[in-house]
Design a protein around this motif. Structure first.
Motif, PDB file in Angstrom:
ATOM      1  N   ASN A 132       0.782  -1.241   0.000  1.00 13.87           N
ATOM      2  CA  ASN A 132       0.000   0.000   0.000  1.00 13.87           C
ATOM      3  C   ASN A 132       0.808   1.282   0.000  1.00 13.87           C
ATOM      4  O   ASN A 132       0.237   2.372   0.164  1.00 13.87           O
ATOM      5  N   LEU A 160      -5.982  -5.239   2.010  1.00 12.18           N
ATOM      6  CA  LEU A 160      -6.182  -4.141   1.064  1.00 12.18           C
ATOM      7  C   LEU A 160      -7.522  -4.192   0.341  1.00 12.18           C
ATOM      8  O   LEU A 160      -7.876  -3.253  -0.364  1.00 12.18           O
ATOM      9  N   ARG A 199       0.009   3.408   5.214  1.00 10.97           N
ATOM     10  CA  ARG A 199      -0.620   4.413   4.375  1.00 10.97           C
ATOM     11  C   ARG A 199      -1.054   5.627   5.189  1.00 10.97           C
ATOM     12  O   ARG A 199      -1.192   6.724   4.662  1.00 10.97           O
TER      13      ARG A 199
END
Length: 334
Positions: A132, A160, A199
């Motif tokens: 990510n 994800l 992230r």
């Protein structure tokens, strides 16, 4: 309430109750990130390419020509790869936006143009994501894919799928290491990598990272994803090889004391290539974003030096131009 890993399996060394980890010992120590940033700033790194950015682009970039119908692979810059295999179009880690960042006005900026846009693709069937980080999972590119190819299937590592669905992805599979999914006449294996994920400040290592092996009746392709070197990677060619083609990273390795646990250097990439049987290999993870201390033009020269040190001269692991494509027909080992 503390977040708990819903996929936790105590029998797997890369699982933890709080997320995921590398089985290898952690090399970084507290304070290393601040030390690297301090040293980088003091030395004004990275330096521009020796002849400047414009000359670098002229030497290492071309628009991607995706005409034809043969089985083919294109390098789209950094880690982005396009495959046309058995009439399927497969896009891997498509970071084609202007920055590798959550912000439109800050963060690592693209130094070489994307050689193609999503609008240029005649079709897109499958998207593979290795992890990510913003230089591999680019929200603007994903949004463009969804608008133009809403039926494209995404295959991602554990954790994800929720993010993909939030962007509007309709079909998504998420896999753990050594799991696979078959779509039509193609098989996709998620394989180990030595890296990490993050992230936002609150989701470090809550989703997995991986490489991919794409298998058809005539070809086996290994995309390593971001990875530091580990002897455990040798299990991938042992279990799923021999490979016809591979994509191995050669950039974002400097300084080695800080980067080695997450990015291999060219010498390590050459050693892994040799162990994998010397398939035709595309060097990736360089030429677009300045993510480490080496200049944009350093990785191809360091790869040449590494190959010379290893006494390798067969040309099957050499830099491609961004946008360059090569046929996969008769792509056999020598």
């Amino acid at each position: 309430m503390a977040w708990k890993n819903p996929w936790y399996d105590s029998s797997k060394a890369h699982h933890t109750p709080e997320g995921f980890r590398n089985p290898e010992p952690e090399q970084r120590r507290p304070g290393d990130l601040k030390r690297w940033r301090r040293e980088r700033k003091a030395q004004a790194l990275p330096a521009p390419p020796q002849q400047g950015y414009a000359a670098f682009t002229r030497q290492w970039w071309q628009p991607a020509d995706i005409s034809g119908s043969d089985d083919r692979i294109w390098w789209l810059g950094h880690a982005a790869v396009l495959l046309r295999l058995n009439e399927h179009y497969i896009l891997i880690d498509p970071a084609l936006g202007s920055r590798a960042s959550p912000l439109a006005f800050a963060g690592p900026q693209r130094k070489t143009p994307a050689p193609i846009s999503i609008a240029d693709l005649p079709r897109l069937d499958i998207v593979l994501i290795s992890h990510n980080h913003y230089d591999h999972l680019d929200k603007p590119t994903v949004k463009a894919i969804i608008r133009r190819f809403p039926q494209a299937t995404f295959i991602v590592p554990l954790g994800l799928a929720k993010w993909c669905r939030a962007q509007g992805v309709k079909q998504v599979h998420q896999l753990d290491w050594w799991q696979q999914v078959t779509l039509g006449d193609l098989c996709f294996d998620a394989v180990p990598a030595r890296h990490w994920s993050m992230r936002t400040p609150r989701d470090r290592n809550r989703s997995l990272w991986c490489g991919w092996v794409v298998r058809s009746s005539s070809l086996r392709f290994w995309f390593s994803g971001d990875s530091g070197y580990s002897d455990s990677l040798l299990e991938i060619p042992a279990r799923l090889g021999p490979f016809s083609v591979a994509a191995l990273p050669i950039g974002a390795y400097a300084p080695k004391w800080f980067m080695a646990s997450q990015h291999m250097d060219p010498d390590q990439a050459v050693a892994l290539w040799q162990a994998a049987g010397r398939p035709l290999t595309l060097p990736v993870h360089w030429g677009v974003f300045e993510l480490a201390d080496e200049s944009l033009d350093a990785p191809p020269q360091e790869l040449a030096n590494a190959l010379a040190r290893a006494d390798e001269h067969n040309g099957r692991f050499a830099p491609w131009r961004i946008g360059e494509g090569r046929s996969l027909n008769n792509c056999t080992q020598e």
